[in-house]
Design a protein around this motif. Structure first.
Motif, PDB file in Angstrom:
ATOM      1  N   ASP A 100       0.807  -1.223   0.000  1.00 12.35           N
ATOM      2  CA  ASP A 100       0.000   0.000   0.000  1.00 12.35           C
ATOM      3  C   ASP A 100       0.838   1.269   0.000  1.00 12.35           C
ATOM      4  O   ASP A 100       0.510   2.234  -0.688  1.00 12.35           O
ATOM      5  CB  ASP A 100      -0.938   0.003   1.215  1.00 12.35           C
ATOM      6  CG  ASP A 100      -1.986  -1.085   1.123  1.00 12.35           C
ATOM      7  OD1 ASP A 100      -2.800  -1.043   0.198  1.00 12.35           O
ATOM      8  OD2 ASP A 100      -1.971  -1.995   1.979  1.00 12.35           O
ATOM      9  N   ASN A 103       1.994   2.069  -3.435  1.00 13.76           N
ATOM     10  CA  ASN A 103       0.897   2.549  -4.267  1.00 13.76           C
ATOM     11  C   ASN A 103       0.491   3.973  -3.892  1.00 13.76           C
ATOM     12  O   ASN A 103       0.131   4.778  -4.756  1.00 13.76           O
ATOM     13  CB  ASN A 103      -0.304   1.612  -4.150  1.00 13.76           C
ATOM     14  CG  ASN A 103      -0.088   0.303  -4.876  1.00 13.76           C
ATOM     15  OD1 ASN A 103       0.824   0.182  -5.698  1.00 13.76           O
ATOM     16  ND2 ASN A 103      -0.909  -0.691  -4.578  1.00 13.76           N
ATOM     17  N   TYR A 119      -9.728   6.583  -4.962  1.00 17.23           N
ATOM     18  CA  TYR A 119      -8.959   5.452  -4.456  1.00 17.23           C
ATOM     19  C   TYR A 119      -7.828   5.840  -3.492  1.00 17.23           C
ATOM     20  O   TYR A 119      -7.629   5.170  -2.486  1.00 17.23           O
ATOM     21  CB  TYR A 119      -8.366   4.657  -5.627  1.00 17.23           C
ATOM     22  CG  TYR A 119      -9.414   4.033  -6.509  1.00 17.23           C
ATOM     23  CD1 TYR A 119     -10.084   2.883  -6.108  1.00 17.23           C
ATOM     24  CD2 TYR A 119      -9.750   4.599  -7.743  1.00 17.23           C
ATOM     25  CE1 TYR A 119     -11.054   2.299  -6.906  1.00 17.23           C
ATOM     26  CE2 TYR A 119     -10.717   4.026  -8.555  1.00 17.23           C
ATOM     27  CZ  TYR A 119     -11.376   2.885  -8.132  1.00 17.23           C
ATOM     28  OH  TYR A 119     -12.340   2.319  -8.922  1.00 17.23           O
ATOM     29  N   LEU A 123      -7.420   5.026   0.704  1.00 15.91           N
ATOM     30  CA  LEU A 123      -6.255   4.190   0.982  1.00 15.91           C
ATOM     31  C   LEU A 123      -5.392   4.846   2.050  1.00 15.91           C
ATOM     32  O   LEU A 123      -4.912   4.185   2.975  1.00 15.91           O
ATOM     33  CB  LEU A 123      -5.445   3.985  -0.302  1.00 15.91           C
ATOM     34  CG  LEU A 123      -4.248   3.028  -0.215  1.00 15.91           C
ATOM     35  CD1 LEU A 123      -4.703   1.606   0.073  1.00 15.91           C
ATOM     36  CD2 LEU A 123      -3.441   3.070  -1.515  1.00 15.91           C
ATOM     37  N   SER A 130      -4.875  -2.138  -0.968  1.00 17.91           N
ATOM     38  CA  SER A 130      -4.607  -2.296  -2.393  1.00 17.91           C
ATOM     39  C   SER A 130      -3.557  -3.375  -2.598  1.00 17.91           C
ATOM     40  O   SER A 130      -3.026  -3.939  -1.642  1.00 17.91           O
ATOM     41  CB  SER A 130      -4.109  -0.967  -2.981  1.00 17.91           C
ATOM     42  OG  SER A 130      -2.839  -0.627  -2.437  1.00 17.91           O
ATOM     43  N   ALA A 173      -8.297  -6.896  -0.843  1.00 17.79           N
ATOM     44  CA  ALA A 173      -7.953  -5.563  -1.350  1.00 17.79           C
ATOM     45  C   ALA A 173      -9.090  -4.992  -2.195  1.00 17.79           C
ATOM     46  O   ALA A 173      -9.914  -5.731  -2.748  1.00 17.79           O
ATOM     47  CB  ALA A 173      -6.674  -5.627  -2.184  1.00 17.79           C
ATOM     48  N   PHE A 175      -8.445  -2.603  -4.785  1.00 23.16           N
ATOM     49  CA  PHE A 175      -7.982  -2.393  -6.154  1.00 23.16           C
ATOM     50  C   PHE A 175      -6.535  -2.846  -6.288  1.00 23.16           C
ATOM     51  O   PHE A 175      -5.833  -3.057  -5.300  1.00 23.16           O
ATOM     52  CB  PHE A 175      -8.114  -0.925  -6.572  1.00 23.16           C
ATOM     53  CG  PHE A 175      -7.149   0.028  -5.910  1.00 23.16           C
ATOM     54  CD1 PHE A 175      -5.893   0.293  -6.464  1.00 23.16           C
ATOM     55  CD2 PHE A 175      -7.485   0.686  -4.731  1.00 23.16           C
ATOM     56  CE1 PHE A 175      -5.006   1.174  -5.861  1.00 23.16           C
ATOM     57  CE2 PHE A 175      -6.605   1.568  -4.118  1.00 23.16           C
ATOM     58  CZ  PHE A 175      -5.363   1.812  -4.680  1.00 23.16           C
ATOM     59  N   THR A 176      -6.121  -3.005  -7.543  1.00 25.90           N
ATOM     60  CA  THR A 176      -4.730  -3.311  -7.834  1.00 25.90           C
ATOM     61  C   THR A 176      -4.219  -2.343  -8.889  1.00 25.90           C
ATOM     62  O   THR A 176      -5.005  -1.759  -9.640  1.00 25.90           O
ATOM     63  CB  THR A 176      -4.553  -4.762  -8.328  1.00 25.90           C
ATOM     64  OG1 THR A 176      -3.161  -5.057  -8.443  1.00 25.90           O
ATOM     65  CG2 THR A 176      -5.214  -4.981  -9.682  1.00 25.90           C
ATOM     66  N   LEU A 197      -4.903   1.122 -13.080  1.00 25.37           N
ATOM     67  CA  LEU A 197      -5.639   0.779 -11.861  1.00 25.37           C
ATOM     68  C   LEU A 197      -6.866  -0.056 -12.218  1.00 25.37           C
ATOM     69  O   LEU A 197      -7.645   0.310 -13.104  1.00 25.37           O
ATOM     70  CB  LEU A 197      -6.039   2.042 -11.110  1.00 25.37           C
ATOM     71  CG  LEU A 197      -6.651   1.847  -9.723  1.00 25.37           C
ATOM     72  CD1 LEU A 197      -6.293   3.028  -8.816  1.00 25.37           C
ATOM     73  CD2 LEU A 197      -8.178   1.708  -9.777  1.00 25.37           C
TER      74      LEU A 197
END
Length: 402
Positions: A100, A103, A119, A123, A130, A173, A175-176, A197
């Motif tokens: 995370d 990201n 996002y 986060l 993520s 999670a 999102f990636t 994303l």
């Protein structure tokens, strides 16, 4: 000026003490339950600690003040990261855990305003997690220029197809960020891929499994997933940065990331040394003759302490260079700390296990957990051998011009 600097140093030392007290008092007691029991089962208690960290102003220390953090330099955060590394749960509780944190840094610099609002903001607040999808089972991670995952632009969308694994913490999670080839014909192989994303509720995303790590499958944050993207359609606006910038963005992400990892590894070493010394002092070979009197044990302790001190100085010097000159200027330094500290980590853990004897290979201490999961330190973020080659070529080049 000197008085202000002294006050600043005093304030920072007090801050470090607050983190250390929190880790020892509040996080240590949860370790065995969360690590060897059920991480998901421990989440209510971990989330309660996250709320406590927020109330005490200690949450997300890596962020800028405007984003709710402390506005620390990389060197300062490195010192905190070492303390948090003493527990497998430390970084998670304070919302500065990999992947995370990487990201967050990536999106902070390169994501659109819309992506940041939807996002990045949650986060940073610890409301979601993520993951990062780059490594592929079909291709050597040591040469990531070879990627099979593709993202084809069709109108206002990207259609993603590919197979990834070691997409750490994908379980649970939101999102990636996917590394995918967007321009396969570009003459420069380092400008063929992009970062995009992908929300994990997308119907084209498939969670395959959590990969067993030396027998430990893990769950939720404490896991490494295998995933697939099958005609996974996302808006073209989900692109991070510019098309073809994937490798350049990866390097931006990895520079500070290796500081985070190395300081966390140093924290693990500190805890392992503590466990090793306590065991040596209390384990009796004969009545009145503790293991600590054995010269071999003393040598292991001395060598571990010395190598950890050297590692800390080396990593903080690299962090200082990144702060002042940027990650590109510290390329060789970053490679050096990566392979040097990962080796120190494994040697220190091995010595601690050996001092514990049979107990060291059980799950009655944290040593077996770290030995299983941190063996990957010499593989991920580029295998040690690649980093040694980078440094050696630099040194040889210097001598070749003389």
């Amino acid at each position: 000026m000197e008085l202000n600097e002294d006050k600043s140093n005093t304030d920072f030392r007090q801050l470090l003490s607050r983190y250390e007290e929190f880790v020892i008092k509040d996080i240590y007691p949860l370790e065995m339950e969360a690590i060897y029991g059920s991480f998901k089962g421990a989440l209510p208690k971990l989330n309660a600690l996250r709320e406590k960290a927020k109330k005490e102003g200690l949450f997300a220390p890596h962020l800028s003040r405007s984003e709710g953090g402390m506005g620390l330099s990389l060197q300062e955060f490195g010192r905190i990261s070492e303390i948090l590394g003493k527990s497998p749960l430390g970084h998670y509780v304070f919302n500065c855990q990999a992947p995370d944190i990487g990201n967050m840094e990536l999106m902070h610099q390169f994501a659109s305003k819309e992506l940041k609002e939807k996002y990045l903001s949650p986060l940073q607040k610890g409301e979601i997690r993520s993951c990062f999808a780059m490594t592929e089972p079909e291709n050597a991670g040591s040469n990531p220029v070879h990627l099979s995952t593709t993202a084809v632009r069709v109108g206002d969308e990207y259609i993603i197809n590919g197979h990834k694994w070691f997409t750490s913490s994908a379980d649970g999670a939101a999102f990636t960020i996917v590394m995918a080839v967007t321009d396969p014909e570009h003459p420069n192989p380092y400008q063929r891929a992009s970062m995009i994303l992908v929300p994990l509720d997308n119907p084209g995303y498939q969670f395959v499994r959590n990969i067993p790590i030396m027998g430990d499958v893990g769950e939720d944050y404490m896991s490494h997933a295998e995933v697939k993207f099958v005609n996974c359609s996302v808006p073209a606006s989900n692109l991070i940065g510019e098309s073809g910038q994937g490798f350049a963005l990866a390097q931006e992400r990895l520079g500070p990331g290796r500081i985070h990892h190395c300081m966390r590894w140093i924290g693990i070493c500190e805890r392992a040394i503590e466990l090793m010394c306590k065991r040596a002092l209390t384990r009796m070979l004969d009545p009145g003759r503790p293991l600590s009197q054995q010269q071999t044990i003393q040598n292991w302790i001395a060598e571990s302490v010395a190598s950890v001190k050297a590692s800390r100085l080396m990593v903080l010097a690299t962090a200082k260079k990144i702060d002042e000159e940027g990650a590109k200027a510290a390329k060789e330094d970053i490679s050096t700390i990566k392979f040097f500290v990962s080796d120190v980590l494994m040697k220190t853990l091995d010595r601690a296990i050996q001092v514990h004897g049979a107990l060291g290979i059980t799950d009655d201490t944290l040593l077996s957990f770290w030995y299983r999961h941190e063996r990957g330190a010499r593989i991920y973020d580029g295998p040690d051998e690649v980093h040694k080659t980078v440094l050696a070529k630099r040194v040889l080049k210097q001598y070749a011009t003389k």
